[in-house]
Design a protein around this motif. Sequence first.
Motif, PDB file in Angstrom:
ATOM      1  N   ARG A   1       0.848  -1.192   0.000  1.00 30.52           N
ATOM      2  CA  ARG A   1       0.000   0.000   0.000  1.00 30.52           C
ATOM      3  C   ARG A   1       0.881   1.240   0.000  1.00 30.52           C
ATOM      4  N   VAL A   2       0.383   2.289  -0.639  1.00 32.05           N
ATOM      5  CA  VAL A   2       1.132   3.533  -0.757  1.00 32.05           C
ATOM      6  C   VAL A   2       0.257   4.689  -0.290  1.00 32.05           C
TER       7      VAL A   2
ATOM      8  N   GLU B   1      -4.359   7.427   0.681  1.00 32.72           N
ATOM      9  CA  GLU B   1      -3.910   6.215  -0.012  1.00 32.72           C
ATOM     10  C   GLU B   1      -3.960   6.425  -1.522  1.00 32.72           C
ATOM     11  N   VAL B   2      -2.924   5.956  -2.198  1.00 30.37           N
ATOM     12  CA  VAL B   2      -2.823   6.032  -3.652  1.00 30.37           C
ATOM     13  C   VAL B   2      -2.897   4.614  -4.192  1.00 30.37           C
ATOM     14  N   HIS B   3      -3.867   4.351  -5.023  1.00 29.60           N
ATOM     15  CA  HIS B   3      -4.069   3.002  -5.544  1.00 29.60           C
ATOM     16  C   HIS B   3      -3.207   2.779  -6.787  1.00 29.60           C
TER      17      HIS B   3
ATOM     18  N   LYS C   1       4.843   7.889 -16.363  1.00 32.16           N
ATOM     19  CA  LYS C   1       3.853   8.961 -16.502  1.00 32.16           C
ATOM     20  C   LYS C   1       2.599   8.648 -15.683  1.00 32.16           C
ATOM     21  N   ALA C   2       2.207   7.361 -15.661  1.00 39.29           N
ATOM     22  CA  ALA C   2       1.046   6.985 -14.858  1.00 39.29           C
ATOM     23  C   ALA C   2       1.326   7.193 -13.369  1.00 39.29           C
ATOM     24  N   LEU C   3       2.544   6.858 -12.920  1.00 42.00           N
ATOM     25  CA  LEU C   3       2.912   7.088 -11.519  1.00 42.00           C
ATOM     26  C   LEU C   3       2.878   8.573 -11.180  1.00 42.00           C
ATOM     27  N   ARG C   4       3.377   9.401 -12.078  1.00 42.38           N
ATOM     28  CA  ARG C   4       3.379  10.849 -11.826  1.00 42.38           C
ATOM     29  C   ARG C   4       1.961  11.393 -11.728  1.00 42.38           C
ATOM     30  N   ARG C   5       1.064  10.859 -12.523  1.00 38.72           N
ATOM     31  CA  ARG C   5      -0.318  11.338 -12.471  1.00 38.72           C
ATOM     32  C   ARG C   5      -0.965  10.975 -11.141  1.00 38.72           C
ATOM     33  N   LYS C   6      -0.565   9.859 -10.553  1.00 36.11           N
ATOM     34  CA  LYS C   6      -1.175   9.418  -9.305  1.00 36.11           C
ATOM     35  C   LYS C   6      -0.490  10.000  -8.075  1.00 36.11           C
ATOM     36  N   LEU C   7       0.834  10.161  -8.145  1.00 37.12           N
ATOM     37  CA  LEU C   7       1.608  10.563  -6.971  1.00 37.12           C
ATOM     38  C   LEU C   7       2.096  12.002  -7.012  1.00 37.12           C
ATOM     39  N   GLY C   8       2.000  12.647  -8.181  1.00 41.51           N
ATOM     40  CA  GLY C   8       2.529  13.992  -8.336  1.00 41.51           C
ATOM     41  C   GLY C   8       3.778  13.981  -9.194  1.00 41.51           C
TER      42      GLY C   8
END
Length: 243
Positions: free
Chosen positions: A162-163, A169-171, A217-224
């Motif tokens: 989990r993050v 929480e970020v899924h 890019k998907a990680l950046r969209r979710k986490l910043g």
Amino acid sequence: MAPEVTPLNSPNPPAATILVVEDEPAIATAVAQRLTAEGWRVEVARDGLSAVDAAARLRPDAVVLDVMLPGIDGLEVTRRIQADHPTPILMLTARDDETDMLVGLGVGADDYMTKPFSMRELVARVKALLRRVERAQQAVVTSPADPPLVMGDVTIDRAQRRVHRAGEEVHLTPTEFELLVMLASSPKTVLTRERLLAEVWDWADASGTRTVDSHIKALRRKLGPDLIRTVHGVGYAFEPPAS
């Protein structure tokens, strides 16, 4: 009338169950037969709603999913499957459009391929998905006490997978989680795309570097956008946020 979901059984005990979601009969049959030849149990769904029902019934080990489907499209199918039970999904798209790929990854797909594709590569991608799931399951069993990685307002709980960022929480998909752990385990260290492919995707060649870029890019969209630094021509580095 033919049933919406067609079972294709392997003569050998199946090592995994794969759900193929494809409305074009020729492609669906070819993919199912090729995957069955690998010893996997394969079922085919011809439309989006049948795919959601089949996934709930089968709990497949992986899904090969076309984006363009009758009824609800592959993106909505992905949302519904992932909401019910986290499942590795390989998305097939007829367009080599990065926006479509990012949307697919954003709703929960783990990987994607653009039509036309080779059956050999398809099998390799599915095998890689299954290996990553097995590796994640083994990690939970063998390393249940791995302490969380805490960097600024980011917490990565490796044991529970989990993050959280800033308490929220970020899924992430299984692939996104492994990619993030790989980068965060060596903060400020530049990891090449080739190394990330080998370690996260289990790919021995460098033909999938664009896959790495799309997942970043998907990680950046979710986490910043501030956590992962691009080193042009080389790879990526995790930049711990300020405490």
